[in-house]
Design an enzyme around this catalytic site. Sequence first.
Site, short mmCIF file in Angstrom:
data_model
loop_
_atom_site.label_atom_id
_atom_site.label_comp_id
_atom_site.label_asym_id
_atom_site.label_seq_id
_atom_site.Cartn_x
_atom_site.Cartn_y
_atom_site.Cartn_z
CE LYS A 164 -3.64 -1.97 2.93
NZ LYS A 164 -4.14 -1.99 4.31
CD GLU A 191 8.82 -1.12 -2.41
OE1 GLU A 191 8.03 -0.34 -1.83
OE2 GLU A 191 9.05 -2.26 -2.01
CG ASP A 225 13.99 -1.16 6.70
OD1 ASP A 225 15.17 -1.00 7.01
OD2 ASP A 225 13.11 -1.37 7.54
CE LYS A 253 13.93 3.15 7.33
NZ LYS A 253 13.20 2.36 8.33
NE ARG A 296 -1.34 2.69 4.92
CZ ARG A 296 -0.34 1.82 4.76
NH1 ARG A 296 0.75 2.18 4.16
NH2 ARG A 296 -0.45 0.59 5.21
P1 IMP Z 1 12.17 -4.15 3.45
O1 IMP Z 1 11.68 -5.46 2.92
O2 IMP Z 1 12.76 -4.32 4.84
O3 IMP Z 1 13.10 -3.42 2.53
O4 IMP Z 1 10.92 -3.24 3.71
C1 IMP Z 1 10.12 -2.84 2.69
C2 IMP Z 1 8.79 -2.34 3.15
O5 IMP Z 1 8.69 -2.20 4.57
C3 IMP Z 1 8.56 -0.96 2.60
O6 IMP Z 1 8.01 -1.03 1.31
C4 IMP Z 1 7.63 -0.36 3.64
O7 IMP Z 1 6.30 -0.64 3.32
C5 IMP Z 1 8.02 -1.02 4.93
N1 IMP Z 1 8.94 -0.14 5.69
C6 IMP Z 1 10.27 -0.26 5.83
N2 IMP Z 1 10.79 0.72 6.57
C7 IMP Z 1 9.73 1.50 6.92
C8 IMP Z 1 9.62 2.73 7.67
O8 IMP Z 1 10.60 3.31 8.18
N3 IMP Z 1 8.38 3.21 7.77
C9 IMP Z 1 7.27 2.64 7.22
N4 IMP Z 1 7.34 1.51 6.51
C10 IMP Z 1 8.57 0.96 6.35
#
Ligand code: IMP
Length: 179
Positions: free
Chosen positions: A45, A101, A105, A133, A167
Amino acid sequence: MSETQPNEPKVLIPEVRIQERIQELGREITKEYAGKEVVAICVLKSSFIFYSDLLRQIDLPVSCEFLGVSSYGDRRVSSGEVKVTLDINEPLEGKHVLIVEDIVDSGLTLAYLQNNLRGRKPASLKTCALLMKPESMKMEVLVDYVGFKIGSEFVIGYGMDYAGKYRGLPFIGYFEPGH
Ligand code: IMP
């Protein structure tokens, strides 16, 4: 941040700075994809606000697709599992696909998405992420267009949530530690 009672969010990236950066990204993408058949994928989302602003800065006849994934519950740490909650039914073969995206993270979600979409044989596959990040990344994933690199703090707003909320904030915010 307390799990039960968050304080007022602080501004990390103000609205005006987000919009300026999106204009720059839009110009770059317009140049790169001129004359090509582009499909931009909104990763639901959290990308919906970024996606709709970015799309209006790309001066090309882009096709829009929506892909729902979920990798987080109500917690702030990645579960490491990616679940597709809404899939794309249109064929992507031979198309120039751009994943849009909100934030990279750990990189787990994007790695999964890139792998999944590569299997559909697009002519090219690139990624545009509003936030990245670098200190939190656990996987090497290529992000072709990055809005802003930030620290490992948890952010909210501009489409991104904490426990399903915040959001709608027009800026990218955070909660001060200890609250
Ligand atoms: P990843 O798989 O750890 O890279 O995370 C990806 C998803 O986690 C992103 O598309 C976000 O929806 C959510 N996410 C990661 N970090 C944050 C944050 O700091 N705030 C809100 N959502 C996050």
